[in-house]
Structure formats: C-alpha cells, structure tokens
Design a protein around this motif. Structure first.
Motif, PDB file in Angstrom:
ATOM      1  N   GLU A 228     -21.594 -25.769  -7.975  1.00 28.44           N
ATOM      2  CA  GLU A 228     -21.607 -25.856  -6.515  1.00 28.44           C
ATOM      3  C   GLU A 228     -23.045 -25.836  -5.988  1.00 28.44           C
ATOM      4  N   VAL A 229     -23.870 -24.971  -6.525  1.00 29.68           N
ATOM      5  CA  VAL A 229     -25.272 -24.904  -6.113  1.00 29.68           C
ATOM      6  C   VAL A 229     -25.970 -26.235  -6.384  1.00 29.68           C
ATOM      7  N   ALA A 230     -25.743 -26.807  -7.548  1.00 29.33           N
ATOM      8  CA  ALA A 230     -26.370 -28.090  -7.889  1.00 29.33           C
ATOM      9  C   ALA A 230     -25.910 -29.205  -6.953  1.00 29.33           C
ATOM     10  N   LEU A 231     -24.617 -29.241  -6.644  1.00 28.36           N
ATOM     11  CA  LEU A 231     -24.100 -30.252  -5.718  1.00 28.36           C
ATOM     12  C   LEU A 231     -24.675 -30.066  -4.311  1.00 28.36           C
ATOM     13  N   CYS A 232     -24.834 -28.826  -3.888  1.00 28.76           N
ATOM     14  CA  CYS A 232     -25.416 -28.553  -2.570  1.00 28.76           C
ATOM     15  C   CYS A 232     -26.865 -29.014  -2.506  1.00 28.76           C
ATOM     16  N   LEU A 233     -27.633 -28.727  -3.548  1.00 23.24           N
ATOM     17  CA  LEU A 233     -29.026 -29.177  -3.575  1.00 23.24           C
ATOM     18  C   LEU A 233     -29.109 -30.692  -3.575  1.00 23.24           C
ATOM     19  N   SER A 234     -28.225 -31.320  -4.311  1.00 22.96           N
ATOM     20  CA  SER A 234     -28.178 -32.782  -4.356  1.00 22.96           C
ATOM     21  C   SER A 234     -27.833 -33.355  -2.986  1.00 22.96           C
ATOM     22  N   LEU A 235     -26.844 -32.766  -2.320  1.00 22.68           N
ATOM     23  CA  LEU A 235     -26.436 -33.230  -0.997  1.00 22.68           C
ATOM     24  C   LEU A 235     -27.560 -33.044   0.016  1.00 22.68           C
ATOM     25  N   PHE A 236     -28.216 -31.891  -0.016  1.00 20.54           N
ATOM     26  CA  PHE A 236     -29.319 -31.652   0.910  1.00 20.54           C
ATOM     27  C   PHE A 236     -30.445 -32.652   0.698  1.00 20.54           C
ATOM     28  N   ALA A 237     -30.850 -32.840  -0.547  1.00 13.23           N
ATOM     29  CA  ALA A 237     -31.943 -33.772  -0.840  1.00 13.23           C
ATOM     30  C   ALA A 237     -31.578 -35.193  -0.407  1.00 13.23           C
ATOM     31  N   ALA A 238     -30.347 -35.598  -0.682  1.00 14.99           N
ATOM     32  CA  ALA A 238     -29.912 -36.948  -0.309  1.00 14.99           C
ATOM     33  C   ALA A 238     -29.928 -37.127   1.209  1.00 14.99           C
ATOM     34  N   CYS A 239     -29.435 -36.142   1.938  1.00 18.41           N
ATOM     35  CA  CYS A 239     -29.411 -36.244   3.403  1.00 18.41           C
ATOM     36  C   CYS A 239     -30.828 -36.252   3.977  1.00 18.41           C
ATOM     37  N   ALA A 240     -31.672 -35.365   3.487  1.00 22.13           N
ATOM     38  CA  ALA A 240     -33.045 -35.293   3.997  1.00 22.13           C
ATOM     39  C   ALA A 240     -33.808 -36.586   3.714  1.00 22.13           C
ATOM     40  N   LEU A 241     -33.681 -37.099   2.509  1.00 21.62           N
ATOM     41  CA  LEU A 241     -34.372 -38.345   2.174  1.00 21.62           C
ATOM     42  C   LEU A 241     -33.795 -39.531   2.931  1.00 21.62           C
ATOM     43  N   HIS A 242     -32.489 -39.535   3.103  1.00 22.83           N
ATOM     44  CA  HIS A 242     -31.840 -40.622   3.834  1.00 22.83           C
ATOM     45  C   HIS A 242     -32.379 -40.697   5.269  1.00 22.83           C
ATOM     46  N   VAL A 243     -32.427 -39.558   5.936  1.00 18.85           N
ATOM     47  CA  VAL A 243     -32.921 -39.524   7.313  1.00 18.85           C
ATOM     48  C   VAL A 243     -34.388 -39.949   7.348  1.00 18.85           C
ATOM     49  N   ARG A 244     -35.165 -39.414   6.451  1.00 18.72           N
ATOM     50  CA  ARG A 244     -36.603 -39.739   6.424  1.00 18.72           C
ATOM     51  C   ARG A 244     -36.833 -41.230   6.217  1.00 18.72           C
ATOM     52  N   TRP A 245     -36.162 -41.813   5.226  1.00 18.94           N
ATOM     53  CA  TRP A 245     -36.382 -43.222   4.920  1.00 18.94           C
ATOM     54  C   TRP A 245     -35.816 -44.141   5.997  1.00 18.94           C
ATOM     55  N   ARG A 246     -34.714 -43.751   6.600  1.00 20.94           N
ATOM     56  CA  ARG A 246     -34.166 -44.588   7.677  1.00 20.94           C
ATOM     57  C   ARG A 246     -35.037 -44.561   8.916  1.00 20.94           C
ATOM     58  N   LEU A 247     -35.640 -43.415   9.223  1.00 19.56           N
ATOM     59  CA  LEU A 247     -36.532 -43.355  10.372  1.00 19.56           C
ATOM     60  C   LEU A 247     -37.845 -44.086  10.104  1.00 19.56           C
ATOM     61  N   LYS A 248     -38.280 -44.030   8.871  1.00 18.03           N
ATOM     62  CA  LYS A 248     -39.541 -44.686   8.495  1.00 18.03           C
ATOM     63  C   LYS A 248     -39.382 -46.209   8.434  1.00 18.03           C
ATOM     64  N   ASN A 249     -38.258 -46.670   7.958  1.00 18.70           N
ATOM     65  CA  ASN A 249     -37.980 -48.107   7.782  1.00 18.70           C
ATOM     66  C   ASN A 249     -36.641 -48.465   8.408  1.00 18.70           C
ATOM     67  N   PRO A 250     -36.613 -48.641   9.731  1.00 22.23           N
ATOM     68  CA  PRO A 250     -35.329 -48.979  10.373  1.00 22.23           C
ATOM     69  C   PRO A 250     -34.772 -50.283   9.789  1.00 22.23           C
ATOM     70  N   ILE A 251     -33.526 -50.212   9.390  1.00 22.26           N
ATOM     71  CA  ILE A 251     -32.872 -51.363   8.773  1.00 22.26           C
ATOM     72  C   ILE A 251     -31.678 -51.748   9.640  1.00 22.26           C
ATOM     73  N   LYS A 252     -31.594 -52.995   9.962  1.00 26.74           N
ATOM     74  CA  LYS A 252     -30.452 -53.466  10.749  1.00 26.74           C
ATOM     75  C   LYS A 252     -29.235 -53.547   9.841  1.00 26.74           C
ATOM     76  N   GLU A 253     -28.203 -52.817  10.213  1.00 25.89           N
ATOM     77  CA  GLU A 253     -26.975 -52.789   9.423  1.00 25.89           C
ATOM     78  C   GLU A 253     -25.991 -53.796  10.030  1.00 25.89           C
ATOM     79  N   GLY A 254     -25.125 -54.317   9.180  1.00 29.13           N
ATOM     80  CA  GLY A 254     -24.072 -55.158   9.702  1.00 29.13           C
ATOM     81  C   GLY A 254     -24.249 -56.527   9.382  1.00 29.13           C
TER      82      GLY A 254
END
Length: 127
Positions: free
Chosen positions: A101-127
C-alpha cells in the motif's frame, strides 16, 4: 507536432497511466486485504469500505481532469499513513500488504505530481 512536444505528450500519457494503475491497485489491494487476505476479523471486515473514497477520483483521472490529479495527490497521504502504521503494527501478511500500500501510494503521488507539472509546462491539446 515536433519531437519535443511528442516527448512531452508521451510523458503526460505515461504519468496518467501510472496514476490510474496505482489508484486501481490501491482499490483492489484494499478490498482483497480487508475481505480475504488479512482481514482484521475472520470472514472480512467493514474496513473494506476504506476504498470507497478511492473510487471517487477514478472518473476524473480517466477523463484527464487536472483538478482531480491535484486533490488526489493530497488525499493519497491518508492511505500512505495507514500503510506506514500498519506496516509496523500488523503481523504477517498484513504488514507486507501495508508495504505494498505504501509503495502504491508513493507511485500514485509521484504520478500525479509529475502529471500536473508536465501538463502545466507543456500544454497539450486533447481530443
């Protein structure tokens, strides 16, 4: 789309997949843990209901909503805390499940933090 945008798009898709996978992993682990693998009481316990709050952000992550990534990265620390406490207080196999559970939580946190950072840095048009 140039090479840099393509790389950024791949990073965003990768973090999205990791976030969704980690969240699904936490849901499955929580149910299996409390109902079959190492329940607090024989036959399962009501503690399995702890996965219900994890089901709420699933739709937002699948729809790629930025706000969901932000608040999930905060909510996940509640589950991390539970895992850390139970890793030291539960007997086997509960303590090993808590470490997962701890490992999955760390993975989820890192994925969310990086996702937000990269999306704000490089806005990508979806769709």
């Amino acid at each position: 789309m140039n090479k840099e945008q393509n790389s950024a798009s791949a990073q965003v898709r990768g973090t999205r997949a990791l976030a969704v996978g980690s969240l699904l992993g936490l849901i499955v682990l929580g149910l299996a843990w409390e109902l079959w693998l190492a329940p607090i009481r024989p036959g399962g316990s009501w503690l399995a209901l702890k996965v219900l709050p994890l089901c709420l952000p699933l739709a937002g992550l699948l729809k790629n909503r930025m706000y969901t990534y932000r608040w999930v990265s905060l909510m996940v620390w509640l589950y991390f805390t539970e895992g850390a406490v139970r890793a030291y207080s539960d007997k086997a196999p509960g303590n090993y499940l808590a470490l997962v559970e701890v490992a999955l939580c760390l993975s989820l946190f890192a994925a969310c933090a990086l996702h937000v950072r990269w999306r704000l840095k490089n806005p990508i048009k979806e769709g």
